[in-house]
Design an enzyme around this catalytic site. Structure first.
Site, PDB file in Angstrom:
ATOM      1  N   CYS A 236      18.052  -5.276   9.837  1.00 61.76           N
ATOM      2  CA  CYS A 236      18.906  -6.639   9.595  1.00 61.76           C
ATOM      3  C   CYS A 236      19.596  -7.002  10.853  1.00 61.76           C
ATOM      4  O   CYS A 236      19.942  -6.377  11.662  1.00 61.76           O
ATOM      5  CB  CYS A 236      19.845  -6.418   8.189  1.00 61.76           C
ATOM      6  SG  CYS A 236      21.153  -5.350   8.551  1.00 61.76           S
TER       7      CYS A 236
ATOM      8  N   CYS B  46      23.335  -3.187  10.516  1.00 56.03           N
ATOM      9  CA  CYS B  46      22.696  -4.570  10.972  1.00 56.03           C
ATOM     10  C   CYS B  46      23.017  -4.514  12.649  1.00 56.03           C
ATOM     11  O   CYS B  46      23.907  -3.943  13.133  1.00 56.03           O
ATOM     12  CB  CYS B  46      23.247  -5.639  10.360  1.00 56.03           C
ATOM     13  SG  CYS B  46      22.838  -5.905   8.917  1.00 56.03           S
TER      14      CYS B  46
END
Length: 305
Positions: free
Chosen positions: A202, A121
């Protein structure tokens, strides 16, 4: 009795001859059929030998395998369970002996599954018309990854391949451009890889665009504009940071308030993303100035607060 024996021998000879004739006929038929089938498989199409793009990269197998092994051993040893030989075979099977204008996403699905891996992420960096700058930045800053920094993108970056129905099944002379046919091996591959890269993103994601392009920094026809932006997942991505970079000494055709950027922001807002846009993101601009230290733009950049 002699007559009957002679008659029997004649019948035996006749049966034998008939059997031989039938066998020969079957062999001839088999050879003809094999020839027809082979001709169908390796039918030479003159058009396929004269595409407008460069042909398959020489020593493609060695290039792909070398990059794969380097990636999983030297760069990301945590991916050491990847099977580079299987990855190469699945890439080869996707295009060899195939018409280079009839490639489908199904052809590449096994490759995508074999080579995919998680993307941490906050690390995804998308780009459009800023490829060299984006890749220089990810090389200097390990906190970000472009598609070309993933295993799939790393193996295929600046490499070309396409098949041909005729032997040897790979065209080393030329491959079709997107303008000649959209379903060519390169276009289909990068569309699928780009979609997968966007789906995996993400946290906070970054996109680096070129504000010196007269036609506009955001283009709906680009890979980012047509595929990646629509495959970002609002449930996984918290924010989209737009870095609008201008060439050092180049025109400043568009800013964060420009027409095409407004279009991009509108698309992202409709999909419930939070957006931040920044003109000439400082860390990237400093990298630009490494190559242009004496330019006026860079002196101003250095003295800015």
């Amino acid at each position: 009795m002699p007559f009957q024996q002679g008659s029997a021998r004649t019948r035996q000879r006749t049966v034998l001859l008939v059997g031989i004739v039938v066998l020969l006929a079957a062999l001839v038929l088999a050879v003809v059929l094999a020839s027809l089938l082979t001709h169908g498989k390796h039918e030479i199409s003159p058009k396929m030998l004269k595409w407008k793009d460069r042909g398959t990269t020489k020593n493609l197998q060695e290039v792909i395998l070398g990059r794969c092994y380097n990636y999983i051993t030297a760069q990301y040893p945590e991916l050491g369970d990847k099977d580079c030989l299987k990855i190469w075979e699945s890439l080869k099977d996707a295009f060899i002996y195939k018409n280079p204008c009839n490639i489908t996403s199904e052809d590449y699905q096994p490759l995508m599954e074999l080579a995919s891996h998680p993307i941490p992420c906050n690390k995804s960096l998308f780009w459009s018309k800023t490829g060299d700058l984006a890749h220089r930045y990810t090389k200097s800053n390990q906190n970000f990854l472009t598609l070309e920094d993933t295993l799939l993108g790393y193996m295929a970056d600046r490499v070309s391949w396409c098949g041909d129905p005729s032997a040897p099944g790979i065209n080393y002379e030329s491959c079709p451009k997107r303008s000649e046919c959209e379903s060519n091996p390169g276009s289909v591959f990068w569309k699928m890889a780009s979609k997968m890269f966007a789906e995996a993103a993400c946290g906070v994601v970054q996109v680096m665009l070129n504000g010196s392009i007269e036609a506009g920094a955001f283009r709906s026809s680009s890979i980012f504009g047509s595929i990646e932006v629509f495959n970002l997942n609002p449930d996984k991505v918290s924010e989209v940071h737009i870095w609008l970079m201008h060439d050092i000494g180049g025109p400043q055709s568009e800013s964060c308030t420009g027409h095409s950027i407004k279009r991009l922001i509108s698309i992202l807002e409709e999909r419930n993303f939070k957006i931040i846009c920044e003109d000439n993101y400082r860390p990237v601009q400093l990298l630009q100035c490494v190559h242009n230290p004496d330019h006026t733009d860079c002196r101003l950049c250095t003295n800015s607060t």
